[in-house]
Enzyme design. Sequence first.
Site, PDB file in Angstrom:
ATOM      1  CD  GLU A 200      -2.793  -1.350   2.387  1.00 56.09           C
ATOM      2  OE1 GLU A 200      -2.601  -0.598   3.340  1.00 56.09           O
ATOM      3  OE2 GLU A 200      -3.687  -2.212   2.373  1.00 56.09           O
ATOM      4  CD  GLU A 308      -4.098  -8.324   1.604  1.00 55.62           C
ATOM      5  OE1 GLU A 308      -5.038  -7.765   2.200  1.00 55.62           O
ATOM      6  OE2 GLU A 308      -2.949  -7.896   1.608  1.00 55.62           O
TER       7      GLU A 308
END
Length: 402
Positions: A200, A308
Amino acid sequence: MVSLNMYRYVLLIFILMILGGCQTPSINEDVKNVKQTSINEDESEKDEQELEANSDLTIPSLSETFYDYFPIGAAIEPHQISNETSELLIKHVNMLVAENVMKPDAIQPTEGNFNWEPTDRIIEFAKEHNMEVRFHTLVWHSQVGDWFFKDEDGYPMIDEENAEKREQNKQLLLERLKTHVTTIVERYKDDISSWDVVNEVVEPQDEDGMRASEWYQITGTEYIETAFYAAREAGGPDIKLYLNDYGTDHPKKRNIIYDLVSELLEKGVPIDGIGHQTHIDIHGPTIASIMESINKFNELGLDNIITELDMSIYAWDDHQDFGNEIPLEILNKQAERYEALFHEFVENQDKISEVVFWGMADDHTWLHSFPVERTNAPLLFDFNHQPKPAFWSVVNIVRDEE
Ligand code: GLA
């Protein structure tokens, strides 16, 4: 009737005693034991039936179904390898990742103190069951110890105004980062080949599109380069290094990641691929936008992995709660979307090398507390570990092709 049975037990015990040459417990004790045993046998038979119903061993295995396409993984907490989730894991996945214990604050909570035990346990279990392991994540702005960002006197680096001291702090932070990455990769390089190096780092809302984390504010993009170089140096050419992010399907974010990675690759930074978190919901994003990103990074010569995967049963801005009554039409909608998604994954298997779910069954998911506390059911197995409509829609893609 009772006394006849009793007579048979007593006789049986004496015969066994004579044959086995064992010591005679009192008859009363024996009768008690036999009764007890028969109760236990009944109960254990019942337990077994329940267990079988719960883990449903007769259904196809996900990882076997997709064996020719890509590994199927799941994120876990270490305790799940010794509770009933382990049966699902053993049957359905051939890759594991830690939900939390590999994150910076868990693995190096204070400088120089590494907590290896939870990751070691996951690796041991994986080896025992022929599973691969992936690492998530070497660098992140969240779940990272404050100590990384304090100067030698304990002050927050971010507050430093003196240019010379800022430069010293930056070098100290990069040094700490290098030690973190090198120590971990050296330890696990033979057991783990797929690594989330940074997580991220892009945020379209922030200036430059780069997330304004302490990492970025103190080092610019140097922390990203340092982490990738250190991982390659410690792990050698065979480990695979990924930049992982959510919302990679979003055109603006996709382009920022694309530009960042292109620039880094031109400089020679060793990046092997993009990890697409793929936390999606039953309404969006479109499967086409997800595939557009996969294709775009593939054209850049990069690998793609789904890291994920889960699918909330609510739209992202909807805070309602179905409680214990999830409508069947919602589960069917979820099944349709999972089917469409896996259909694309299978068709594009040459561009996608791993598919990892963020959890295994609906009884354990971060979406029970995000964005609000409520029931959610984002995975392929329900609260009782039973296969959901989504499980069947996914496995049937491959079964129908055969
Ligand atoms: C992000 C992180 C994961 C996890 C999930 C939510 O996607 O990458 O490590 O924390 O959020 O649980």
